[in-house]
Write an enzyme that holds these catalytic residues in place. Structure first.
Site, short mmCIF file in Angstrom:
data_model
loop_
_atom_site.label_atom_id
_atom_site.label_comp_id
_atom_site.label_asym_id
_atom_site.label_seq_id
_atom_site.Cartn_x
_atom_site.Cartn_y
_atom_site.Cartn_z
N ASP A 281 -0.25 5.14 0.84
CA ASP A 281 -0.51 6.20 1.81
C ASP A 281 -0.55 5.65 3.23
OD1 ASP A 281 -0.82 8.24 -0.19
OD2 ASP A 281 -2.75 7.33 -0.67
N ASP B 40 0.87 -1.17 0.00
CA ASP B 40 0.00 0.00 0.00
C ASP B 40 0.91 1.23 0.00
OD1 ASP B 40 -2.46 1.57 0.46
OD2 ASP B 40 -1.61 1.87 2.47
N ARG C 133 -14.03 10.48 -0.81
CA ARG C 133 -14.03 11.35 0.37
C ARG C 133 -14.68 12.69 0.07
NH1 ARG C 133 -7.92 9.75 0.97
NH2 ARG C 133 -8.24 7.63 1.77
#
Length: 252
Positions: free
Chosen positions: A12, A10, A57
């Protein structure tokens, strides 16, 4: 014993501390550019991080504000945010987490495939990779970003696609993650997961035991790893040998 074939990373919060020092201020600058009065403080952003992907988001936050964001505005926000993020990354505001470079180099020397699997967009990932030191350039065999799948983490799709593209045996793969959606995605794809929890993901407190190992970070000579769950680590750093050991831990 099965030999480690691939590590899926991954980005972030796992590879680098990008969220609070990179993505969050970049979003805030983009909101200003687009004439929005929104401002995501650290608390608000940490809450939004339970939603994988920047686009999702923004749409979720707009719904809270009882505002409809049309596709044109969403694209303007995306483009502006991406440019600001690139500027933050280029300025050195985003740094690799402890032990990441060391482990990346060790795995590369051992010819273990390394892939990026992230809910971020391809352009954001490339911006970060371009900021890496020269000896890390080209270290990843490929990437699966939010642009490549319809369903993002916590669905298994990103990791399933990474398995397909890499050709790796699921029994010979370890995933490095930092969040609840990432952990769920890896487990749903039938993969072992090493978790380096981000402090903002409070949901992990209740289910990080599902990971095959949990550590505070990957460790350096002067910053030893603390094993929070999983096999002991004699070297006090996460190494190829430790990842190989995780392959003997039963799948969840």
């Amino acid at each position: 014993m099965t030999r480690l074939q691939a590590v899926f990373w991954d980005v972030d919060g796992t590879l680098a501390d990008t969220e609070l020092n990179g993505h969050r201020p970049a979003f805030n600058r983009a909101f200003q550019d687009c004439g929005l009065s929104w401002h995501w403080d650290e608390q608000t952003y940490c809450e939004l991080l339970s939603i994988p992907g920047g686009k999702q988001r923004v749409l979720s936050y707009a719904k809270r504000q009882e505002m409809v964001v049309d596709p044109a505005l969403l694209e303007r926000i995306r483009q502006s945010k991406q440019q600001h993020y690139l500027n933050f990354v280029s300025s050195g505001a985003v740094s690799l987490r402890p032990g990441v470079k060391r482990l990346l180099m060790e795995l590369a020397r051992a010819d273990v495939q390394q892939w990026i699997v992230t809910s971020s967009g391809e352009s954001s990932v490339k911006s970060l990779l371009q900021s890496f030191q020269a000896d890390l350039q080209g270290i990843f065999r490929g990437m699966v970003t939010s642009d490549a799948v319809n369903r993002h983490k916590p669905f298994p799709d990103p990791y399933t696609l990474a398995l397909h593209r890499s050709g790796a045996d699921p029994e010979a793969v370890v995933v490095c993650e930092d969040s609840m959606p990432g952990l769920q995605s890896a487990l749903a794809a039938g993969l072992r997961c090493l978790l380096t929890p981000s402090p903002w993901d409070r949901e992990l407190e209740h289910c990080r035991h599902q990971a095959h190992a949990v550590v505070d970070h990957l460790g350096e000579a002067d910053q030893p790893t603390v094993i929070l769950a999983g096999p002991p680590c004699a070297q006090r750093r996460i190494t190829l040998e430790y990842l190989q050991l995780l392959l003997s831990v039963p799948l969840r």
